[in-house]
Design an enzyme around this catalytic site. Structure first.
Site: not given
Ligand code: SAM
Length: 214
Positions: A155, A96, A44, A69, A123, A119, A194-195
């Protein structure tokens, strides 16, 4: 990411088997060493508070799950939830995902990749920060084994359409396959936090699944 403050994991709990940094991962990649067994692997990208990781790991004990994460705070929280439930088939990486896929995961080594509600970086000048970019799509295709699947939910309709176009342009992944919405049988019966948030707000969720050709 969340609306509520995150509970801090108990510092006395040993997270060492469930929480790794990039540098602690086996290199060259060795999933059997990381999980202590050979099993099919699902990854994931961007786990947030880790609802998918813990529900999927509990539901599919024969599968190994690697959650990546970038936020250390969320990675720790997710790892602590795995420890609390005794889920030894799931490991969190605080790091990352782009780097883990690019530098570590070998060709045809993964049964499924899950990307839920990445995310959106609304912008225009920030869109290049989106995780669903050409390099990741290429790495996902390479890392999936034949018949393996990519699950992408969001979403944000524009992110969804742009990503579908990108996947069609730079990969030979087959799809998008339709993914039906399932009724939530209880308060946490959602794929991710988030879902849950999106559906409780009565907003649409865009879901797609792709398969690597056999
Ligand atoms: C909007 S949240 C959604 C979290 C989860 N997937 C959910 O649906 O509830 C996006 C997550 O992706 C993580 N994220 C963003 N860029 C990432 C990357 N390059 N590698 C790992 N995680 C990342 C952020 O820190 C954040 O926790």
């Amino acid at each position: 990411m969340g609306r509520r403050a995150l509970r801090r994991p108990d510092p006395a709990v040993d997270l060492s088997a469930h929480l790794k940094t990039f540098d602690e991962l086996p290199s060259p990649w060795d999933a059997a060493a990381l999980f202590g067994r050979v099993a099919s692997l699902e990854v994931e990208v961007g786990c947030g508070k880790g609802l998918f990781m813990r529900t999927a790991a509990a539901r599919y004990p024969d599968v190994n799950f690697l959650g990546i994460e970038v936020s250390r705070k969320y990675a720790r929280f997710s790892a602590a939830a795995l420890v609390a439930r005794g889920l030894d088939n799931a490991v969190m990486v605080a790091g990352d995902a782009l780097r883990v896929l690019d530098e570590l995961l070998p060709d045809a080594s993964v049964a499924a990749v899950h990307v839920y509600f990445p995310d959106p970086w609304w912008k225009k000048r920030h869109k290049k920060r989106r995780v669903m970019r050409e390099s990741l799509v290429r790495d996902i295709q390479r890392a999936l084994w034949p018949g393996g699947s990519l699950h992408f939910w969001t979403d944000v309709e524009e992110y969804f359409q742009t990503t579908l176009e990108l996947i069609a342009e730079v990969s030979t992944l087959q799809g998008p396959l339709q993914v039906a919405e399932t009724p939530a049988e209880h308060d946490m019966a959602y794929r991710t936090h988030f879902e849950r948030r999106t559906r409780l707000d009565e907003q649409p969720v865009y879901r797609a699944e792709f398969r690597r050709e056999e």
